[in-house]
Design a protein around this motif. Structure first.
Motif, short mmCIF file in Angstrom:
data_model
loop_
_atom_site.label_atom_id
_atom_site.label_comp_id
_atom_site.label_asym_id
_atom_site.label_seq_id
_atom_site.Cartn_x
_atom_site.Cartn_y
_atom_site.Cartn_z
N PHE A 154 21.03 8.15 18.98
CA PHE A 154 19.78 7.59 19.51
C PHE A 154 19.90 7.33 21.01
O PHE A 154 18.99 7.66 21.77
N ILE A 155 21.01 6.76 21.43
CA ILE A 155 21.21 6.49 22.86
C ILE A 155 21.12 7.79 23.66
O ILE A 155 20.50 7.82 24.73
N ASN A 156 21.69 8.86 23.15
CA ASN A 156 21.62 10.15 23.85
C ASN A 156 20.18 10.66 23.93
O ASN A 156 19.77 11.24 24.95
N LYS A 157 19.41 10.45 22.87
CA LYS A 157 18.00 10.84 22.90
C LYS A 157 17.22 10.00 23.90
O LYS A 157 16.36 10.51 24.62
N VAL A 158 17.53 8.70 23.95
CA VAL A 158 16.88 7.81 24.92
C VAL A 158 17.19 8.30 26.34
O VAL A 158 16.30 8.35 27.19
N ALA A 159 18.44 8.69 26.58
CA ALA A 159 18.83 9.17 27.90
C ALA A 159 18.01 10.39 28.32
O ALA A 159 17.57 10.48 29.47
N ALA A 160 17.78 11.30 27.39
CA ALA A 160 17.00 12.50 27.71
C ALA A 160 15.56 12.14 28.05
O ALA A 160 14.99 12.66 29.03
N VAL A 161 14.95 11.25 27.28
CA VAL A 161 13.58 10.83 27.57
C VAL A 161 13.52 10.09 28.90
O VAL A 161 12.62 10.34 29.72
N ALA A 162 14.48 9.22 29.14
CA ALA A 162 14.50 8.44 30.39
C ALA A 162 14.60 9.36 31.60
O ALA A 162 13.90 9.17 32.59
N GLU A 163 15.44 10.36 31.51
CA GLU A 163 15.58 11.31 32.61
C GLU A 163 14.28 12.10 32.83
O GLU A 163 13.85 12.30 33.96
N SER A 164 13.65 12.51 31.74
CA SER A 164 12.41 13.29 31.88
C SER A 164 11.27 12.46 32.46
O SER A 164 10.39 12.99 33.12
N GLN A 165 11.30 11.16 32.22
CA GLN A 165 10.24 10.27 32.70
C GLN A 165 10.59 9.60 34.03
O GLN A 165 9.74 8.97 34.65
N GLY A 166 11.84 9.68 34.43
CA GLY A 166 12.27 9.01 35.65
C GLY A 166 12.19 7.49 35.53
O GLY A 166 11.95 6.78 36.50
N HIS A 167 12.38 6.99 34.31
CA HIS A 167 12.27 5.55 34.05
C HIS A 167 13.37 5.19 33.05
O HIS A 167 13.37 5.68 31.93
N HIS A 168 14.30 4.34 33.48
CA HIS A 168 15.52 4.14 32.72
C HIS A 168 15.64 2.72 32.17
O HIS A 168 15.63 1.76 32.94
N PRO A 169 15.79 2.60 30.86
CA PRO A 169 15.94 1.28 30.23
C PRO A 169 17.38 0.78 30.32
O PRO A 169 18.31 1.54 30.57
N ASP A 170 17.55 -0.50 30.09
CA ASP A 170 18.87 -1.07 29.89
C ASP A 170 19.16 -0.94 28.39
O ASP A 170 18.30 -1.24 27.55
N LEU A 171 20.37 -0.48 28.06
CA LEU A 171 20.76 -0.24 26.67
C LEU A 171 22.03 -1.02 26.34
O LEU A 171 22.93 -1.11 27.17
N CYS A 172 22.09 -1.52 25.12
CA CYS A 172 23.28 -2.22 24.66
C CYS A 172 23.52 -1.84 23.20
O CYS A 172 22.67 -2.09 22.34
N LEU A 173 24.66 -1.22 22.93
CA LEU A 173 25.08 -0.92 21.56
C LEU A 173 25.93 -2.09 21.08
O LEU A 173 26.89 -2.48 21.73
N HIS A 174 25.51 -2.70 19.98
CA HIS A 174 26.25 -3.86 19.48
C HIS A 174 26.35 -3.84 17.96
O HIS A 174 25.56 -3.18 17.28
N ASP A 175 27.36 -4.52 17.46
CA ASP A 175 27.62 -4.61 16.02
C ASP A 175 27.62 -3.24 15.35
O ASP A 175 27.14 -3.09 14.24
N PHE A 176 28.09 -2.27 16.04
CA PHE A 176 28.33 -0.87 15.65
C PHE A 176 27.10 -0.08 15.23
O PHE A 176 27.14 1.15 15.17
N LYS A 177 25.96 -0.72 14.95
CA LYS A 177 24.82 0.06 14.47
C LYS A 177 23.48 -0.39 15.03
O LYS A 177 22.44 0.05 14.59
N TYR A 178 23.50 -1.25 16.02
CA TYR A 178 22.27 -1.74 16.64
C TYR A 178 22.23 -1.32 18.10
O TYR A 178 23.24 -1.40 18.80
N VAL A 179 21.06 -0.89 18.52
CA VAL A 179 20.86 -0.58 19.93
C VAL A 179 19.73 -1.46 20.44
O VAL A 179 18.61 -1.38 19.95
N GLU A 180 20.07 -2.31 21.40
CA GLU A 180 19.05 -3.15 22.04
C GLU A 180 18.56 -2.40 23.28
O GLU A 180 19.36 -1.93 24.09
N VAL A 181 17.26 -2.29 23.39
CA VAL A 181 16.64 -1.64 24.53
C VAL A 181 15.82 -2.69 25.27
O VAL A 181 15.05 -3.43 24.66
N GLU A 182 16.01 -2.74 26.57
CA GLU A 182 15.27 -3.67 27.42
C GLU A 182 14.60 -2.87 28.51
O GLU A 182 15.25 -2.05 29.18
#
Length: 109
Positions: free
Chosen positions: A57-85
């Protein structure tokens, strides 16, 4: 037009932050996102079945962020949760772009 179908637009320093009315309108389209107490950011935790799915999912987010020129803050925690800010760093608050990105990210799951 839905937020997910919009594109992020370049945002310059000094651009106006979203008004409280705009934030309320955009948030009504983003059911699982939360507005921070200071109303300057939006956040969401995504839960996955395991570490590999979360990283994918993080890799997919990276691709969308690059295509939009707008980058979120990401945090992978507890091995299966991704917090997006999301917030627009250049203006120190929320812009329509943040809500567009949130809607686009929701389409990835």
């Amino acid at each position: 037009m839905s937020l997910a179908n919009m594109m992020c637009v370049p945002c310059e320093v000094g651009a106006p932050v979203a008004t409280s009315e705009e934030i309320k309108k955009y948030m009504s389209d983003l059911t699982l996102w939360k507005l921070t107490e200071d109303s300057k950011k939006i956040k969401r935790d995504y839960e996955f079945s395991g570490f590999s799915d979360a990283v994918s999912f993080i890799n997919k987010v990276a691709a969308v962020a690059e295509s939009q020129g707008h980058h979120p803050d990401l945090c992978l925690h507890d091995f299966k949760y991704v917090e997006v800010e999301l917030w627009t760093h250049k203006i120190g608050g929320l812009h329509r772009n943040d809500f567009v990105m949130a809607a686009k990210l929701d389409q990835l799951v």
